[in-house]
Write a protein that holds these residues in place. Structure first.
Motif, PDB file in Angstrom:
ATOM      1  N   THR A 647       0.834  -1.207   0.000  1.00 17.28           N
ATOM      2  CA  THR A 647       0.000   0.000   0.000  1.00 17.28           C
ATOM      3  C   THR A 647       0.862   1.249   0.000  1.00 17.28           C
ATOM      4  N   SER A 649       3.667   1.650  -1.290  1.00 14.64           N
ATOM      5  CA  SER A 649       4.339   1.834  -2.583  1.00 14.64           C
ATOM      6  C   SER A 649       3.407   2.435  -3.632  1.00 14.64           C
ATOM      7  N   GLY A 650       2.115   2.527  -3.315  1.00 13.69           N
ATOM      8  CA  GLY A 650       1.191   3.146  -4.261  1.00 13.69           C
ATOM      9  C   GLY A 650       0.242   2.202  -4.963  1.00 13.69           C
ATOM     10  N   PHE A 651       0.284   0.913  -4.634  1.00 14.27           N
ATOM     11  CA  PHE A 651      -0.693  -0.008  -5.223  1.00 14.27           C
ATOM     12  C   PHE A 651      -1.988   0.114  -4.434  1.00 14.27           C
ATOM     13  N   GLN A 652      -3.023   0.678  -5.058  1.00 15.31           N
ATOM     14  CA  GLN A 652      -4.241   1.028  -4.343  1.00 15.31           C
ATOM     15  C   GLN A 652      -5.405   0.079  -4.608  1.00 15.31           C
ATOM     16  N   THR A 704       4.792  -6.681  -5.550  1.00 18.40           N
ATOM     17  CA  THR A 704       4.354  -5.290  -5.691  1.00 18.40           C
ATOM     18  C   THR A 704       4.704  -4.732  -7.058  1.00 18.40           C
ATOM     19  N   GLN A 705       5.943  -4.927  -7.474  1.00 16.15           N
ATOM     20  CA  GLN A 705       6.361  -4.400  -8.780  1.00 16.15           C
ATOM     21  C   GLN A 705       5.536  -5.017  -9.899  1.00 16.15           C
ATOM     22  N   LYS A 708       1.744  -3.717  -9.699  1.00 17.38           N
ATOM     23  CA  LYS A 708       1.578  -2.302 -10.078  1.00 17.38           C
ATOM     24  C   LYS A 708       1.509  -2.156 -11.596  1.00 17.38           C
ATOM     25  N   LYS A 709       2.119  -3.077 -12.305  1.00 16.01           N
ATOM     26  CA  LYS A 709       2.090  -3.033 -13.764  1.00 16.01           C
ATOM     27  C   LYS A 709       0.918  -3.828 -14.333  1.00 16.01           C
ATOM     28  N   THR A 712      -3.074  -3.479 -12.259  1.00 19.17           N
ATOM     29  CA  THR A 712      -3.836  -2.254 -12.546  1.00 19.17           C
ATOM     30  C   THR A 712      -4.531  -2.301 -13.910  1.00 19.17           C
TER      31      THR A 712
END
Length: 760
Positions: A647, A649-652, A704-705, A708-709, A712
């Motif tokens: 969270t 790291s910006g993954f919402q 996470t990486q 996020k790609k 999303t």
């Protein structure tokens, strides 16, 4: 008299065998040539690119995928045929769709897939309408246009194999091959091809004279038809019997099929060299390999070089033996000039052109770990993959992102983590694996079995049997949510557990679980113990609800490894395969509906008969409300627990999961899921060295990486909670009263309860 009868019987038998052999050979020839099955490779296809409404894309990326499949761009107002696409601005899109678009809707891209029947093109047109912020706001399919939730492109050919050897083969029609290329191959290999009936007596006699004069085998007398026969019907043995069969079959071939059919087949199957581990078969793939061109675009110099290579791809390789290649090319041009296919000036000009430069990159196997998983699945189901068309679920972009995410993280650890850097300097390579599946279909879209397939072919994602650590804990909590406390009350996310050091005696042994950092928190609610991965509280809970019950629930969710009823089992002191973690956590994501995973969508044999088809047929397991309560607790792991870096790291997008760290720090895991995807990451050493990483530091960054790609792509929807559940929001004062609020914790926590067990 007896001798005469014997001779007669031998003659009749011989004729019978001959007739039978003739009929058999004729049948084999007919079947193979008519179906063009001289080479029957195993073909693997990736999943078709899929685009979802309310996901993010760039139109240029969609166009790039279509161009890879040789789609043609058209104007927005033209009729779009199979293999065509268009890109249009807002006004043009509105005109094409005959609907009003708002100012935020900036552009659209539409296409008709290559395999669409011409009669169905209008009803098969798919159009993505994209906003300025790259969001796909609407998807249409028509005519008349109907709004859809997703759109698909073509399933790209991923790989071809003959046995275990990878293959490069692109089938071309005779009409695609330039006449000068046809003339070149006939000039050097079979100048009488258009005249003879399969065997050239003149050619054989000429070769015999030259070989006698040279005192060695200086020239062959085989026609193109004979080359086709001996390479694809007969063995390489040099016997009179094999030579006789070659003669008979060549004549038979010419009597049944046209010169065009024979030459086209020959040009598609002839061996043209090696690109790394890949066999280069046929003119279509050879043109791409040697010149980076389509066959139709070759010039005279290139056509003559292709014909030169045919005789011996190793001896006349223009990259490895340029002098030989130039000499042979000169001979081809000389022969073409002698047969008046070209003029002397044309021959000289072609002869002066340089040979092609070395390809910048050698061919490499795409997603080899994934293909290994595919083969193993089919073999486990008693299906021989050889010669099949296999339509996999591989997502090429996601596979690439996962591989890069894993390799980048491991490289970073070996560079910047002092302890791991030291192990690397001693020759120890940190490894990992990634598995990803679609929750609804069960189709596995990503298999990364290690950081580099060329270095090690061991597929950790499929064959790695490793301790799972705290990945086991959700099964313990689910077992509790399905049962009652010793006092007869239902377990809920806020049932208090004792997080205290204790000793448990069994079978003459004493066992005492230790929390990470040796810190204990006293009485805490279940959700808090799970999100912070508290060992003592979890072990006590597992013992209270019954170790046998925990094992039963774990197996029900999809785990197949043997579990033994000892207390350390509650903390994951046993081994699982990553695909078991994927299967069982996907069952969590589906609220207890167990959909069997598969790497294969369908498979067809060489006759087009379906031999396997993946079925979407989820089966219910346990109470969905209990699973929903567990998933609500696992969401807290991502929001404020051991995986809170996701969270931060910006993954919402809504997500749930569990970190896993073994007690000896040899294995680091994270298994997490959104409503759409389940992703499992493992990191460790093959030789079981401790790496001192946790699930949070070892596996979560890779997850996470990747998400996020790729995660999303999907809408940021919450989980589809069952009807008999209730959301409960706990405020700070309630959390404090439950001993579930510490510094930097959120002041509100949303949990999911069985509606009948929810607090007032």
């Amino acid at each position: 008299m007896a001798f005469t009868i014997l001779v007669t019987l031998v003659i009749i038998s011989g004729l019978g065998v001959g007739v039978y052999a003739y009929i058999t050979l004729e049948k084999e020839l007919t079947e193979k040539l008519e179906s063009k099955k001289f080479i029957v490779p195993t073909e693997f296809y990736a999943a078709p690119p899929t685009f979802y409404a309310h996901s993010l894309i760039q139109i240029s990326e969609v166009e790039k995928q279509l161009l890879r499949q040789n789609y043609r761009r058209r104007d927005y107002d033209q009729r779009i045929l199979p293999g065509d696409y268009f890109i249009a601005n807002r006004e043009q899109c509105a005109a094409r769709l005959q609907v009003g678009l708002n100012e935020n809707q900036e552009a659209c891209i539409g296409w008709v897939t290559l395999d669409t029947p011409t009669a169905d093109v209008d009803s098969s047109l798919q159009i993505l309408v994209v906003q300025k912020d790259r969001l796909i706001s609407q998807i249409f399919k028509g005519a008349p246009f109907v709004e859809m939730t997703e759109a698909h492109a073509e399933a790209p050919l991923l790989a071809q194999y003959i046995g275990n050897e990878p293959l490069m083969q692109k089938t071309v029609t005779l009409g695609e091959v330039p006449p000068m290329c046809l003339n070149a191959i006939m000039a050097i290999e079979d100048a009488q091809f258009l005249e003879h009936g399969g065997v050239s007596i003149k050619g054989i006699f000429r070769a015999l004279v030259k070989n006698i004069a040279a005192g060695r085998r200086a020239q062959g007398g085989s026609t193109i038809t004979q080359q086709l026969v001996k390479n694809y019907f007969l063995t390489s043995e040099r016997t009179l019997k094999r030579k006789f069969q070659e003669f008979v079959m060549s004549i038979l071939l010419e009597s049944r099929f046209s010169k065009d059919q024979i030459l086209e087949t020959y040009l598609n199957v002839i061996y043209m060299g090696q690109n790394g581990a890949f066999q280069v078969r046929g003119y279509g793939s050879a043109a791409r390999y040697y010149f980076g061109k389509e066959i139709a675009d070759l010039n005279l110099s290139e056509c003559s070089l292709m014909a030169a290579i045919v005789n011996s791809p190793g001896l006349y390789n223009p990259f490895r033996k340029p002098e030989n290649a130039e000499r042979r090319r000169h001979l081809v041009l000389e022969k073409m000039q002698g047969l008046q296919f070209i003029s002397k000036d044309e021959a000289d000009a072609a002869d002066r052109l340089p040979l092609p430069g070395e390809p910048r990159t050698q061919a490499s196997e795409t997603a080899p770990y994934y293909l290994d998983a595919v083969r193993k699945q089919l073999l486990s189901q008693n299906i021989n993959p050889e010669g099949l068309k296999i339509y996999t679920a591989l997502d090429l972009e996601a596979q690439d992102v996962a591989q890069i995410s894993l390799r980048g993280h491991l490289d970073n650890l070996e560079k910047n983590n002092k302890y791991i850097k030291g192990l690397r300097e001693k020759g120890n390579s940190l490894e990992g694996s990634v598995l990803v599946a679609n929750n609804v279909t069960g189709l596995v879209s990503v298999v990364v079995g290690g950081r580099n397939y060329r270095m090690t072919q061991f597929n950790r994602a499929i064959d790695g049997h490793r301790q799972i650590g705290s990945i086991m804990k959700p099964f313990v909590y689910l077992t509790a949510l399905l049962n009652q406390t010793p006092e007869g009350q239902p377990y809920t996310p806020i049932t208090l557990l004792n997080d205290e050091k204790f000793n448990y005696k069994y079978e003459g042994q004493a066992w005492s679980p230790v929390n990470y950092g040796k810190q204990y928190f006293g009485q805490v609610p279940m959700f808090y113990a799970l999100k912070n991965s508290l060992n003592a509280a979890t072990a006590a809970l597992g013992i209270a609800v019954g170790l046998g019950n925990v094992i039963d629930v774990t197996h029900t969710m999809g785990v197949t490894s043997e579990l033994k009823s000892f207390p350390a089992m509650t903390l994951g002191a046993f081994e699982m395969y990553p695909k078991e973690v994927l299967q069982s956590y996907m069952t969590f994501a589906n609220m207890g509906q167990k959909q069997k995973i598969s790497f294969v969508r369908r498979a067809l044999n060489s006759d087009g008969v379906e031999v396997f088809a993946h079925q979407i047929n989820p089966e219910p397991t346990v109470d969905p409300a209990a699973v929903a309560s567990l998933v609500g607790m696992m969401k807290q792991t991502v929001l404020s627990g051991t995986a809170r870096s996701i969270t931060l790291s910006g993954f919402q997008n809504p997500a749930a999961g569990k970190t896993g760290t073994t007690s000896d720090n040899k294995d680091a895991w994270f298994a997490g899921f959104t409503p759409y995807l389940t992703t499992v990451v493992w990191v460790g050493y093959d030789n079981n060295l401790p790496h001192r990483l946790t699930g949070s530091s070892g596996a979560v960054p890779v997850w996470t990486q990747f998400m996020k790609k790729i995660g999303t792509r999907f809408p940021a929807d919450d989980f589809p909670w069952p009807e008999n559940t209730k959301k409960v929001l706990l405020d700070q004062s309630t959390l404090e009263s439950l001993n579930a609020f510490k510094e930097n914790d959120p002041t509100e926590v949303e949990l999911i309860f069985d509606a009948e067990k929810a607090p007032n």
